[in-house]
Motif scaffolding. Sequence first.
Motif, PDB file in Angstrom:
ATOM      1  N   ILE A  17     -20.245  -7.948   2.498  1.00 19.11           N
ATOM      2  CA  ILE A  17     -20.840  -7.024   3.471  1.00 19.11           C
ATOM      3  C   ILE A  17     -21.961  -6.226   2.808  1.00 19.11           C
ATOM      4  CG2 ILE A  17     -20.414  -4.963   4.877  1.00 19.11           C
ATOM      5  CD1 ILE A  17     -17.559  -6.061   5.355  1.00 19.11           C
ATOM      6  N   LEU A  18     -21.703  -5.718   1.600  1.00 21.51           N
ATOM      7  CA  LEU A  18     -22.728  -4.929   0.916  1.00 21.51           C
ATOM      8  C   LEU A  18     -23.943  -5.773   0.535  1.00 21.51           C
ATOM      9  CD1 LEU A  18     -20.591  -2.561  -1.313  1.00 21.51           C
ATOM     10  CD2 LEU A  18     -22.104  -1.898   0.564  1.00 21.51           C
ATOM     11  N   SER A  19     -23.709  -7.044   0.235  1.00 21.14           N
ATOM     12  CA  SER A  19     -24.851  -7.883  -0.137  1.00 21.14           C
ATOM     13  C   SER A  19     -25.751  -8.132   1.066  1.00 21.14           C
ATOM     14  CB  SER A  19     -24.374  -9.200  -0.735  1.00 21.14           C
ATOM     15  OG  SER A  19     -23.817 -10.012   0.269  1.00 21.14           O
ATOM     16  N   ARG A  20     -25.175  -8.049   2.243  1.00 25.41           N
ATOM     17  CA  ARG A  20     -25.976  -8.195   3.467  1.00 25.41           C
ATOM     18  C   ARG A  20     -26.632  -6.881   3.845  1.00 25.41           C
ATOM     19  NH1 ARG A  20     -21.988 -11.631   5.898  1.00 25.41           N
ATOM     20  NH2 ARG A  20     -20.933  -9.795   6.683  1.00 25.41           N
ATOM     21  N   ASP A  21     -25.909  -5.794   3.644  1.00 21.05           N
ATOM     22  CA  ASP A  21     -26.410  -4.489   4.049  1.00 21.05           C
ATOM     23  C   ASP A  21     -25.943  -3.450   3.043  1.00 21.05           C
ATOM     24  OD1 ASP A  21     -27.129  -2.136   5.204  1.00 21.05           O
ATOM     25  OD2 ASP A  21     -25.763  -2.268   6.910  1.00 21.05           O
ATOM     26  N   GLN A  32     -14.723  -2.671   9.592  1.00 25.07           N
ATOM     27  CA  GLN A  32     -14.913  -4.113   9.706  1.00 25.07           C
ATOM     28  C   GLN A  32     -13.813  -4.919   9.039  1.00 25.07           C
ATOM     29  OE1 GLN A  32     -18.957  -5.260   8.586  1.00 25.07           O
ATOM     30  NE2 GLN A  32     -19.707  -3.347   9.427  1.00 25.07           N
ATOM     31  N   THR A  33     -13.277  -4.382   7.942  1.00 18.46           N
ATOM     32  CA  THR A  33     -12.288  -5.167   7.212  1.00 18.46           C
ATOM     33  C   THR A  33     -10.855  -4.776   7.556  1.00 18.46           C
ATOM     34  OG1 THR A  33     -12.305  -3.588   5.389  1.00 18.46           O
ATOM     35  CG2 THR A  33     -13.814  -5.447   5.229  1.00 18.46           C
ATOM     36  N   GLY A  34     -10.710  -3.671   8.291  1.00 16.95           N
ATOM     37  CA  GLY A  34      -9.365  -3.232   8.644  1.00 16.95           C
ATOM     38  C   GLY A  34      -8.626  -2.611   7.471  1.00 16.95           C
ATOM     39  N   ARG A  35      -9.372  -2.130   6.473  1.00 22.28           N
ATOM     40  CA  ARG A  35      -8.725  -1.477   5.326  1.00 22.28           C
ATOM     41  C   ARG A  35      -8.958   0.019   5.398  1.00 22.28           C
ATOM     42  NH1 ARG A  35      -9.163  -3.788  -0.376  1.00 22.28           N
ATOM     43  NH2 ARG A  35     -11.402  -3.579  -0.340  1.00 22.28           N
ATOM     44  N   PRO A  36      -8.066   0.815   4.787  1.00 19.39           N
ATOM     45  CA  PRO A  36      -8.260   2.265   4.811  1.00 19.39           C
ATOM     46  C   PRO A  36      -9.568   2.640   4.099  1.00 19.39           C
ATOM     47  CG  PRO A  36      -6.162   1.693   3.763  1.00 19.39           C
ATOM     48  CD  PRO A  36      -6.832   0.415   4.088  1.00 19.39           C
ATOM     49  N   GLU A  37     -10.228   3.661   4.644  1.00 19.15           N
ATOM     50  CA  GLU A  37     -11.532   4.045   4.106  1.00 19.15           C
ATOM     51  C   GLU A  37     -11.433   4.463   2.632  1.00 19.15           C
ATOM     52  OE1 GLU A  37     -13.601   6.697   6.736  1.00 19.15           O
ATOM     53  OE2 GLU A  37     -14.929   7.343   5.117  1.00 19.15           O
ATOM     54  N   SER A  38     -10.352   5.165   2.302  1.00 22.86           N
ATOM     55  CA  SER A  38     -10.218   5.658   0.926  1.00 22.86           C
ATOM     56  C   SER A  38     -10.142   4.476  -0.049  1.00 22.86           C
ATOM     57  CB  SER A  38      -8.971   6.519   0.809  1.00 22.86           C
ATOM     58  OG  SER A  38      -7.836   5.767   1.173  1.00 22.86           O
ATOM     59  N   GLU A  39      -9.444   3.423   0.385  1.00 22.85           N
ATOM     60  CA  GLU A  39      -9.308   2.253  -0.479  1.00 22.85           C
ATOM     61  C   GLU A  39     -10.669   1.578  -0.687  1.00 22.85           C
ATOM     62  OE1 GLU A  39      -6.198  -0.404   0.906  1.00 22.85           O
ATOM     63  OE2 GLU A  39      -7.174  -2.040  -0.158  1.00 22.85           O
ATOM     64  N   VAL A  40     -11.432   1.501   0.418  1.00 29.66           N
ATOM     65  CA  VAL A  40     -12.765   0.903   0.322  1.00 29.66           C
ATOM     66  C   VAL A  40     -13.628   1.710  -0.642  1.00 29.66           C
ATOM     67  CG1 VAL A  40     -14.879   0.378   1.603  1.00 29.66           C
ATOM     68  CG2 VAL A  40     -12.652  -0.110   2.627  1.00 29.66           C
TER      69      VAL A  40
ATOM     70  N   GLN B 287     -20.809 -22.261   5.949  1.00 30.38           N
ATOM     71  CA  GLN B 287     -21.451 -21.487   7.013  1.00 30.38           C
ATOM     72  C   GLN B 287     -20.459 -21.135   8.113  1.00 30.38           C
ATOM     73  OE1 GLN B 287     -22.874 -23.979   5.388  1.00 30.38           O
ATOM     74  NE2 GLN B 287     -25.085 -24.090   5.697  1.00 30.38           N
ATOM     75  N   VAL B 288     -19.566 -22.076   8.429  1.00 31.29           N
ATOM     76  CA  VAL B 288     -18.542 -21.800   9.435  1.00 31.29           C
ATOM     77  C   VAL B 288     -17.669 -20.639   8.963  1.00 31.29           C
ATOM     78  CG1 VAL B 288     -16.475 -22.700  10.584  1.00 31.29           C
ATOM     79  CG2 VAL B 288     -18.506 -24.140  10.372  1.00 31.29           C
ATOM     80  N   GLN B 289     -17.252 -20.706   7.714  1.00 35.64           N
ATOM     81  CA  GLN B 289     -16.408 -19.645   7.158  1.00 35.64           C
ATOM     82  C   GLN B 289     -17.111 -18.293   7.235  1.00 35.64           C
ATOM     83  OE1 GLN B 289     -13.391 -20.019   6.147  1.00 35.64           O
ATOM     84  NE2 GLN B 289     -13.187 -22.240   5.971  1.00 35.64           N
ATOM     85  N   ASP B 290     -18.399 -18.316   6.927  1.00 34.38           N
ATOM     86  CA  ASP B 290     -19.165 -17.074   6.933  1.00 34.38           C
ATOM     87  C   ASP B 290     -19.236 -16.502   8.355  1.00 34.38           C
ATOM     88  OD1 ASP B 290     -20.854 -15.166   5.581  1.00 34.38           O
ATOM     89  OD2 ASP B 290     -22.493 -16.015   6.764  1.00 34.38           O
ATOM     90  N   MET B 291     -19.468 -17.365   9.325  1.00 28.02           N
ATOM     91  CA  MET B 291     -19.531 -16.887  10.708  1.00 28.02           C
ATOM     92  C   MET B 291     -18.178 -16.342  11.151  1.00 28.02           C
ATOM     93  SD  MET B 291     -22.153 -19.475  12.709  1.00 28.02           S
ATOM     94  CE  MET B 291     -21.701 -21.078  12.085  1.00 28.02           C
ATOM     95  N   VAL B 292     -17.121 -17.052  10.774  1.00 28.16           N
ATOM     96  CA  VAL B 292     -15.778 -16.612  11.156  1.00 28.16           C
ATOM     97  C   VAL B 292     -15.495 -15.226  10.571  1.00 28.16           C
ATOM     98  CG1 VAL B 292     -13.307 -17.066  10.842  1.00 28.16           C
ATOM     99  CG2 VAL B 292     -14.840 -18.934  11.458  1.00 28.16           C
ATOM    100  N   GLU B 293     -15.895 -15.036   9.321  1.00 30.85           N
ATOM    101  CA  GLU B 293     -15.664 -13.738   8.689  1.00 30.85           C
ATOM    102  C   GLU B 293     -16.417 -12.638   9.450  1.00 30.85           C
ATOM    103  OE1 GLU B 293     -15.370 -13.425   4.299  1.00 30.85           O
ATOM    104  OE2 GLU B 293     -16.976 -11.960   4.494  1.00 30.85           O
ATOM    105  N   GLN B 294     -17.627 -12.941   9.841  1.00 30.74           N
ATOM    106  CA  GLN B 294     -18.402 -11.919  10.555  1.00 30.74           C
ATOM    107  C   GLN B 294     -17.832 -11.633  11.946  1.00 30.74           C
ATOM    108  OE1 GLN B 294     -22.674 -11.675  10.142  1.00 30.74           O
ATOM    109  NE2 GLN B 294     -22.639 -13.357   8.677  1.00 30.74           N
ATOM    110  N   TYR B 295     -17.387 -12.675  12.635  1.00 27.47           N
ATOM    111  CA  TYR B 295     -16.752 -12.440  13.941  1.00 27.47           C
ATOM    112  C   TYR B 295     -15.535 -11.538  13.781  1.00 27.47           C
ATOM    113  CZ  TYR B 295     -19.411 -16.320  16.100  1.00 27.47           C
ATOM    114  OH  TYR B 295     -20.386 -17.146  16.582  1.00 27.47           O
ATOM    115  N   SER B 296     -14.777 -11.839  12.743  1.00 31.09           N
ATOM    116  CA  SER B 296     -13.547 -11.073  12.555  1.00 31.09           C
ATOM    117  C   SER B 296     -13.854  -9.597  12.295  1.00 31.09           C
ATOM    118  CB  SER B 296     -12.733 -11.671  11.407  1.00 31.09           C
ATOM    119  OG  SER B 296     -11.542 -10.951  11.253  1.00 31.09           O
TER     120      SER B 296
END
Lengths: 169, 393
Positions: A17-21, A32-40, B287-296
């Motif tokens: 996620i960080l590598s994208r943004d 987004q990951t469903g993890r507690p904020e403190s842990e992140v 790429q499929v895995q990456d899209m799935v991760e983003q959807y999730s």
Amino acid sequence: MKGESVREEKRCEILTILSRDGRASAEDIAKQTGRPESEVKDTIAQYEHDGVIKRYNAVIDWEKAGIDKVTAFIDVRVVPARDVGFDAIAGRIARFPEVRSVWLVSGGSDLRVVVEATNLRQLANFVAEKLSTINGVTGTVTHFQLRRYKEDDVLYLEAEGNERLVITP
Amino acid sequence: MIPLKPIAKIASELPVSGIRRFFDIAASMQDVISLGVGEPDFVTPWSIREAAIYSLERGQTSYTSNWGLIELRRAISEHLERLYQVNYRPEDQILITVGVSEGLDIALRTILDAGDEVLVPEPCYVSYKPCISLAGGIPVAVETTAEEGFRVNAKQLEAHLTSRTKAILLGYPSNPTGATMPRALMEEIVRFAEANGLYILSDEIYDRLTYEGEHTCVPSIKGAYERTILFNGFSKAYAMTGWRIGYICAPSNILAPMMKIHSYTMLCAPITGQKAAIEALKGSEPQVQDMVEQYSQRRRVIVNGFNQIGLECHMPAGAFYAFPSIVSTGLSSEEFAERLLYEQHVALVPGTAFGAGGANHVRCSYATSIDKIEIALARIKCFVDKLKTERLI
Ligand SMILES: Cc1ncc(COP(=O)(O)O)c(C=O)c1O
């Protein structure tokens, strides 16, 4: 063991996620990951501390910003030094602020160096006066960048995209 | 002059999709954020597009075998074996179709005689019921509810069984609810089908978009294989909606008659799409895995967002739809969707478009960027808050 790999995956998810943004906040990532904020927060702090995350920077289209830059890719042949191999020379080259990247590569040359300067003369000076004169450098081949199409995963092409209908089944 | 004779009743009486009306309103507006889109926002991965371009450069522009390219059928066969340990022979148990859409149509036409009934758990994909009607059959809705996580069970199906029941049409992971089916529940349904000589039509187009637990591939269940017609395709997992490639897998005695219809009505699926699909199976897993991760990730953001706004929403385990309840607003799902569109320019689809059990819900696709999801959530919150004050006054 299984728990271990799940955790690894989650950790990797934060990095992805960080590598994208790079501006994604701990709060965003937690959501987004469903993890507690403190842990992140802790995980990111650990990454920063360990040097896994090197830094956060913006990817800038300098040309669009109207700022001139010249970039060159230089193949450098060197004589490796006893004991330290290529590392000593690579380190010397890498410390110049004009140098963006240095890699040891296989093939016809030894080091591949990316240099950025504000104009051609400055770049030529760097090659002639700094790079070529380093003890152990036996030759250089300089390739000037003419046009950039993609860099660091960012495309510099006409935007592509789906023109999706607003509502579909 | 003698007036033109009327068109067929079956066509004139076919209802217009509930989605259509909202589409027309939304299309006339600027700055609409759409959660109404049932397709990926990703473009087809480049390696797939490139393979298709290459095939065009080489002049591969012909018909293919009615069955579809054998190389593609082989790749599908290996893919299903690897993922679900189900075996389909590439030669006569796999048929390449023009999307799952064509697959559903020819399968229903193959198994239904006029008046035969098909059990359809609802809410469900908008095409199921019309396709059954067009094939001369009678769709029998089996309502599922939010309380059961929109999963159907054998008992509910049994309650709708008649002597004319011929098949069950299942679509899990589900459009519009995102519900998935645990294996144990599916096993009961298979037992029920076995006990009553029913076909199972299983539309598993969202199989790869399963975020929690494992996808249950119906023919992999004991006793299911001989009676199951499996549908899948490339539209969703590979972001290939426009290529129009799907496939049917079934025992050869059931597939052969479907193939007859296909050979007369469609000839074959487009060759460029088939070439692209081969590449999709061979080279785009990362790429499929990456899209799935983003959807999730988007899924968590949107579902938590709805719950915070006060629109109760279960966490869907598959597909890319959230299906929140809007009952707390006091509006019907059509009113909610229409007013939200006019007042806040957010498009979504009222649950009633998907049949029984859809009332009081809306379908929100999260196949859109996180940024847009956040804006949409903020606008929905604004709308819901305003409704609350309206009601206090
Ligand atoms: C459940 C379901 N089945 C089938 C389809 C149609 O898929 P295809 O593009 O393969 O025709 C869709 C598309 O939205 C869908 O949601």
